[in-house]
Scaffold this active site. Sequence first.
Site, PDB file in Angstrom:
ATOM      1  N   THR A   1      -2.028   4.909   3.332  1.00 55.56           N
ATOM      2  CA  THR A   1      -3.230   4.217   2.881  1.00 55.56           C
ATOM      3  C   THR A   1      -3.450   3.060   3.842  1.00 55.56           C
ATOM      4  OG1 THR A   1      -2.909   4.796   0.554  1.00 55.56           O
ATOM      5  CG2 THR A   1      -4.264   2.867   0.999  1.00 55.56           C
TER       6      THR A   1
ATOM      7  N   LEU B   1       0.837  -1.190   0.000  1.00 64.06           N
ATOM      8  CA  LEU B   1       0.000   0.000   0.000  1.00 64.06           C
ATOM      9  C   LEU B   1       0.876   1.246   0.000  1.00 64.06           C
ATOM     10  CD1 LEU B   1      -2.545  -1.086   2.760  1.00 64.06           C
ATOM     11  CD2 LEU B   1      -2.833  -1.206   0.288  1.00 64.06           C
ATOM     12  N   ASP B   2       0.339   2.317  -0.580  1.00 65.15           N
ATOM     13  CA  ASP B   2       1.024   3.605  -0.504  1.00 65.15           C
ATOM     14  C   ASP B   2       1.113   4.031   0.951  1.00 65.15           C
ATOM     15  OD1 ASP B   2       0.981   3.669  -3.265  1.00 65.15           O
ATOM     16  OD2 ASP B   2      -0.658   5.111  -3.402  1.00 65.15           O
ATOM     17  N   LYS B   3       2.105   4.843   1.246  1.00 67.30           N
ATOM     18  CA  LYS B   3       2.226   5.423   2.582  1.00 67.30           C
ATOM     19  C   LYS B   3       0.911   6.139   2.917  1.00 67.30           C
ATOM     20  CE  LYS B   3       4.793   8.882   5.117  1.00 67.30           C
ATOM     21  NZ  LYS B   3       5.546  10.095   5.010  1.00 67.30           N
TER      22      LYS B   3
END
Length: 187
Positions: free
Chosen positions: A10, A6-8
């Site tokens: 998220t 996951l993106d930071k």
Amino acid sequence: GIVHRLDKDTSGLLVVAKTEAARQSLIEQLQDRSMSREYQAVVSGVMIAGATVDAPIGRHHADRTRMAVTERGKPAVSHVRVMKKFRAHTLVAVKLESGRTHQIRVHMAHIKFPVFGDPVYGGRARLPKGAGDALINALRGFHRQALHAARLGLIHPQTGEHMEWSAPLPTDMQALIAVLEQDARAA
């Protein structure tokens, strides 16, 4: 190893393989698009209807830390479904066909409905006209992109069994949505 990350900032589900064979199997599922991934997001603006965004994503031409829709990018497809509309925001579900870096954030910004709170692609947060203190405080106090990996489905690498998981929205997104709903009812 981590297969689906996951993106930071998220929240939600991710996939971690216990063995190299499992990792390879799961990577193949991502590549052949048999792994299903659905996210929920609060976006800025009121979407009239869902959309399919079919736009290639690659590195931004000037800022190499960002991604962008670009002709020379890799194919990327996101299916967006409207879940709830508010006065100046929309809760959406986004199903991914591909899995490019920052895909949902880039695609939603590309169609002019950026993920709320996204510091990279979202622009400045705009307060709706006539917003009350509760809404102003909720919007200003939300310090990440409102993006959550809600559902994940895959074929188990050893048993071949189809498996699915879901993760409820985190409390910060639930609180944000509750204030948006309250504001919409008051309008």
